[in-house]
Design an enzyme around this catalytic site. Structure first.
Site, PDB file in Angstrom:
ATOM      1  N   HIS A 137      71.428  30.790  20.723  1.00 11.82           N
ATOM      2  CA  HIS A 137      72.575  30.650  19.828  1.00 11.82           C
ATOM      3  C   HIS A 137      73.213  31.945  19.363  1.00 11.82           C
ATOM      4  CE1 HIS A 137      69.709  30.590  16.057  1.00 11.82           C
ATOM      5  NE2 HIS A 137      69.331  31.475  16.960  1.00 11.82           N
ATOM      6  N   HIS A 138      72.612  33.096  19.663  1.00  6.72           N
ATOM      7  CA  HIS A 138      73.189  34.363  19.191  1.00  6.72           C
ATOM      8  C   HIS A 138      74.171  34.980  20.185  1.00  6.72           C
ATOM      9  CE1 HIS A 138      70.569  34.419  15.771  1.00  6.72           C
ATOM     10  NE2 HIS A 138      69.466  34.536  16.491  1.00  6.72           N
ATOM     11  N   ALA A 139      74.169  34.537  21.443  1.00  6.92           N
ATOM     12  CA  ALA A 139      75.012  35.166  22.468  1.00  6.92           C
ATOM     13  C   ALA A 139      76.488  35.056  22.095  1.00  6.92           C
ATOM     14  CB  ALA A 139      74.755  34.519  23.825  1.00  6.92           C
TER      15      ALA A 139
END
Length: 405
Positions: A137-139
């Protein structure tokens, strides 16, 4: 727990456990193989439609990411790193997000599983789809972040938008789901809701007042929590917030990121959830009977990651699992008790009742400002988003049996 039966598709690529971020790196793709080994030895696979994901292509990935960034991921290897040094700085690839053998292939497995999960829901083949290799979820659009390179969740949401007017994204990882939020911060078609540790903690975003901009105003929900939150406190916030979102946003499909670094005793986490508390979230979202994708995410005490995602696979499939772990290839990881359970500990809970009530009230007040169930006629649905050669491959039962001990 609601163990009702639903059609469940489960994505697993047997190569996923072969990839290594590095010996000292906390992210271990091997944990997904550990989950699958338990799924097989619990005979859970008999209740699932087990699918080998079609690996996402560069064209698939550039639906969310820049061409230049995906080209870099495709080309860079440990042997060519020096040549790509300027690009590594530009794309934030280095310590947290290292270059490792098979980096691009790992990303294509993760992304392919989540896109495939969305296609299973779109086609009506499944009511629930699982991809434990997803949840990164951080990309960001043009850079890696927080162990994440390609945002499989955003790709899955785009795919769902082809057939569903409104998509809800829920994130129970201990870290803020910043990458997914950023992709959809200006739209009312995807609502993002993240429950996370807020303060001096990666990625440092997710303030309660960050609610979206423009058309997306009030369609980003952030629930900032403090250290040591336990099952009871978490449930007291999670259920009313999600209930109000369901009432006011009326999603037609939901993606749940099931990061397990919110569990007690996680190597990088600071929350105090038991397996029961974590799976309560999965069960509650399931109870709304919406088309649902469950993806993985954080989780760095691998024995507990495997326990909880296995239990939640059973929960999603409507199967209650024996507390005593079956014999499996990784039994030595689960001693000394060899149980399917993760308990909370005696960590202090810094979330007072007053604090939890205040953030819940503020979030619910923001939701009341939504125009009830946004009109989709105002906003164009993304064009067709399909795999190249998108033939899904069902794993034959005999092949699965090869993994059984």
């Amino acid at each position: 727990m609601g163990f009702g039966k639903k059609k469940v598709s489960y994505f697993y690529d047997e190569d996923v456990g072969n990839y290594h971020y590095g010996p000292q790196h906390p992210m271990k793709p091997h944990r997904v193989r550990m989950v699958h080994n338990l799924v097989v030895n619990y005979n859970l696979y008999e209740k699932l439609n087990v699918i080998t994901p079609v690996r996402a292509t560069r064209n698939d990935m550039t639906r969310c990411h820049t061409d230049e960034y995906i080209e870099f991921l495709w080309r860079v290897t440990p042997d060519t790193m020096e040549k790509f040094q300027p690009h590594q700085l530009k794309f934030n690839v280095g310590d947290d997000c290292p270059v490792f053998d098979g980096l691009y292939e790992f990303c294509s497995i993760s992304a392919g599983g989540s896109i495939g999960a969305a296609q299973e829901l779109n086609s009506g083949n499944a009511e629930i789809a699982i991809n434990w290799a997803g949840g990164l979820h951080h990309a960001k659009k043009r850079e890696a972040s927080g162990f994440c390179y390609v945002n499989d969740i955003a790709l899955a949401a785009l795919e769902l938008l082809k057939y569903h007017q409104r998509v809800l994204y829920i994130d129970i990882d201990v870290h803020h789901g910043d990458g997914v939020e950023e992709f959809f911060y200006t739209t009312d078609r995807v609502m993002t809701c993240s429950f996370h540790k807020f303060g001096e903690y990666f990625p440092g975003t997710g303030h309660i007042k960050d609610t979206g901009i423009g058309t997306g105003k009030n369609y980003a929900v952030n629930v900032p929590l403090r250290d040591g939150i336990d099952d009871e406190s978490y449930e007291s916030v999670f259920k009313p917030v999600i209930s109000h979102i369901m009432q006011w946003f009326r999603p037609e499909a939901v993606i749940l990121q099931c990061g397990t670094d919110s569990l007690a005793g996680d190597r990088l986490g600071c929350f105090n959830l038991s397996m029961k508390g974590h799976s309560m979230c999965v069960d509650f979202v399931k109870s709304f009977n919406l088309p649902m994708i469950c993806v993985g995410g954080g989780g760095y005490t691998v024995r507990n990651v495997a326990r909880v995602w296995t239990y939640e696979t059973g929960l999603l499939a409507g199967e209650e699992l024996d507390e005593n772990l079956p014999y499996n290839d990784y039994l030595q990881y689960y001693g000394p008790d060899y149980k399917l359970n993760v308990l909370s500990n005696n960590m202090e809970n810094h979330n007072t009742r007053q604090y939890l009530d205040s953030i819940t009230s503020e979030i619910i007040e923001n939701l009341r400002n939504l125009s009830f169930a946004p009109s989709v006629q105002m906003h164009k649905t993304p064009g067709d988003f399909t795999f190249e050669n998108a033939e899904k491959q069902n794993i034959a039962k005999e092949e699965i049996m090869d993994e059984r001990v």
